[in-house]
Design a protein around this motif. Structure first.
Motif, PDB file in Angstrom:
ATOM      1  N   GLU A 278       0.812  -1.209   0.000  1.00 16.27           N
ATOM      2  CA  GLU A 278       0.000   0.000   0.000  1.00 16.27           C
ATOM      3  C   GLU A 278       0.849   1.264   0.000  1.00 16.27           C
ATOM      4  O   GLU A 278       0.479   2.267  -0.612  1.00 16.27           O
ATOM      5  CB  GLU A 278      -0.975  -0.002   1.178  1.00 16.27           C
ATOM      6  N   ASP A 279       1.998   1.228   0.673  1.00 14.49           N
ATOM      7  CA  ASP A 279       2.889   2.389   0.656  1.00 14.49           C
ATOM      8  C   ASP A 279       3.390   2.677  -0.765  1.00 14.49           C
ATOM      9  O   ASP A 279       3.361   3.821  -1.226  1.00 14.49           O
ATOM     10  CB  ASP A 279       4.102   2.178   1.577  1.00 14.49           C
ATOM     11  N   VAL A 280       3.846   1.636  -1.464  1.00 14.56           N
ATOM     12  CA  VAL A 280       4.362   1.820  -2.820  1.00 14.56           C
ATOM     13  C   VAL A 280       3.234   2.260  -3.750  1.00 14.56           C
ATOM     14  O   VAL A 280       3.406   3.193  -4.543  1.00 14.56           O
ATOM     15  CB  VAL A 280       5.073   0.548  -3.339  1.00 14.56           C
ATOM     16  N   LEU A 281       2.078   1.636  -3.638  1.00 14.35           N
ATOM     17  CA  LEU A 281       0.939   2.034  -4.482  1.00 14.35           C
ATOM     18  C   LEU A 281       0.509   3.471  -4.187  1.00 14.35           C
ATOM     19  O   LEU A 281       0.231   4.234  -5.116  1.00 14.35           O
ATOM     20  CB  LEU A 281      -0.245   1.089  -4.278  1.00 14.35           C
ATOM     21  N   THR A 282       0.468   3.845  -2.926  1.00 17.98           N
ATOM     22  CA  THR A 282       0.067   5.208  -2.564  1.00 17.98           C
ATOM     23  C   THR A 282       1.054   6.226  -3.120  1.00 17.98           C
ATOM     24  O   THR A 282       0.652   7.258  -3.679  1.00 17.98           O
ATOM     25  CB  THR A 282      -0.056   5.344  -1.036  1.00 17.98           C
ATOM     26  N   LEU A 283       2.342   5.938  -3.011  1.00 16.15           N
ATOM     27  CA  LEU A 283       3.350   6.847  -3.547  1.00 16.15           C
ATOM     28  C   LEU A 283       3.257   6.912  -5.070  1.00 16.15           C
ATOM     29  O   LEU A 283       3.301   7.995  -5.660  1.00 16.15           O
ATOM     30  CB  LEU A 283       4.754   6.406  -3.109  1.00 16.15           C
ATOM     31  N   MET A 284       3.091   5.770  -5.718  1.00 13.86           N
ATOM     32  CA  MET A 284       2.952   5.762  -7.177  1.00 13.86           C
ATOM     33  C   MET A 284       1.694   6.518  -7.611  1.00 13.86           C
ATOM     34  O   MET A 284       1.728   7.259  -8.598  1.00 13.86           O
ATOM     35  CB  MET A 284       2.932   4.331  -7.705  1.00 13.86           C
ATOM     36  N   ARG A 285       0.613   6.360  -6.878  1.00 11.25           N
ATOM     37  CA  ARG A 285      -0.629   7.074  -7.218  1.00 11.25           C
ATOM     38  C   ARG A 285      -0.451   8.585  -7.079  1.00 11.25           C
ATOM     39  O   ARG A 285      -0.969   9.349  -7.886  1.00 11.25           O
ATOM     40  CB  ARG A 285      -1.773   6.574  -6.347  1.00 11.25           C
ATOM     41  N   GLU A 286       0.259   8.999  -6.053  1.00  7.94           N
ATOM     42  CA  GLU A 286       0.516  10.439  -5.865  1.00  7.94           C
ATOM     43  C   GLU A 286       1.372  10.979  -7.007  1.00  7.94           C
ATOM     44  O   GLU A 286       1.088  12.044  -7.562  1.00  7.94           O
ATOM     45  CB  GLU A 286       1.196  10.683  -4.518  1.00  7.94           C
ATOM     46  N   ILE A 287       2.415  10.267  -7.356  1.00 11.36           N
ATOM     47  CA  ILE A 287       3.266  10.674  -8.482  1.00 11.36           C
ATOM     48  C   ILE A 287       2.429  10.718  -9.763  1.00 11.36           C
ATOM     49  O   ILE A 287       2.492  11.674 -10.532  1.00 11.36           O
ATOM     50  CB  ILE A 287       4.461   9.713  -8.633  1.00 11.36           C
ATOM     51  N   ASN A 288       1.640   9.686  -9.974  1.00  9.93           N
ATOM     52  CA  ASN A 288       0.805   9.581 -11.165  1.00  9.93           C
ATOM     53  C   ASN A 288      -0.207  10.728 -11.253  1.00  9.93           C
ATOM     54  O   ASN A 288      -0.488  11.241 -12.335  1.00  9.93           O
ATOM     55  CB  ASN A 288       0.084   8.225 -11.137  1.00  9.93           C
TER      56      ASN A 288
END
Length: 186
Positions: free
Chosen positions: A80-90
């Motif tokens: 979830e941390d990696v997905l959340t960071l990727m979603r923010e970048i995206n």
């Protein structure tokens, strides 16, 4: 009469104007004179800080990366941390990634540098914090975390953005994390 800018406020205004010039016309149209005009200042003010276009581009990129730093999420799980960071970048960094890669291509050709040469070294990356937390929680072991593996989900996200110049569908982000990244670190 507008208030005279000094110090950090002046430097920020100059670097913001330089970024606007880069995003408007790319490196080929980027001139010190255009930045002076956009910032509403004089050439000596700019040249006292940066002697040439290359130095100004480097300072501008460092400034923009500092201003756009993404905070490290803390959801309690690496996935979830990696997905959340990727979603923010995206959601917030498509223009930044596009400008850094596309508009600065002429800079790299002219100076013999690569995109990595423009990224300043320094404070810990947001992703490093995620990985350190995951190791501390016992989700993964540190020996699986090479620099290449740690950067992989974000490199794939950048690749997807540059393939379309648009945000990436969430199912693609999940596929990157679930089928490529997590199997490598577990």
């Amino acid at each position: 009469m507008p208030e005279r800018r000094r110090g950090a406020a002046l430097e920020k205004a100059l670097l913001d104007a330089a970024w606007e010039e880069l995003t408007a016309g790319g490196y080929t149209g980027f001139t010190m004179d255009a930045v002076v005009r956009r910032a509403g200042t004089s050439p000596p003010v700019l040249y006292r800080r940066w002697p040439d276009r290359d130095a100004l581009v480097r300072a501008t990129v460092a400034h923009v990366l500092r201003e756009n730093r993404v905070a490290a999420p803390d959801t309690g799980s690496l996935r979830e941390d990696v997905l959340t960071l990727m979603r923010e970048i995206n959601a917030t960094r498509v223009q930044l990634i596009t400008v850094m890669s596309v508009h600065l291509a002429a800079h790299h050709r002219e100076t013999g540098t690569s995109p990595g040469d423009l990224v300043p070294t320094g404070p810990e990356k947001s992703a490093d914090v995620l990985f350190d937390r995951a190791v501390a929680r016992g989700e993964i072991t540190a020996e699986h975390l090479t620099d290449r593996i740690k950067s992989l989900p974000f490199d794939l996200l950048r690749h997807e953005i540059l393939a379309t110049f648009a945000p990436v569908d969430d199912r693609v982000l999940e596929e990157i994390v679930d089928t490529v990244f997590l199997p490598l670190v577990r």
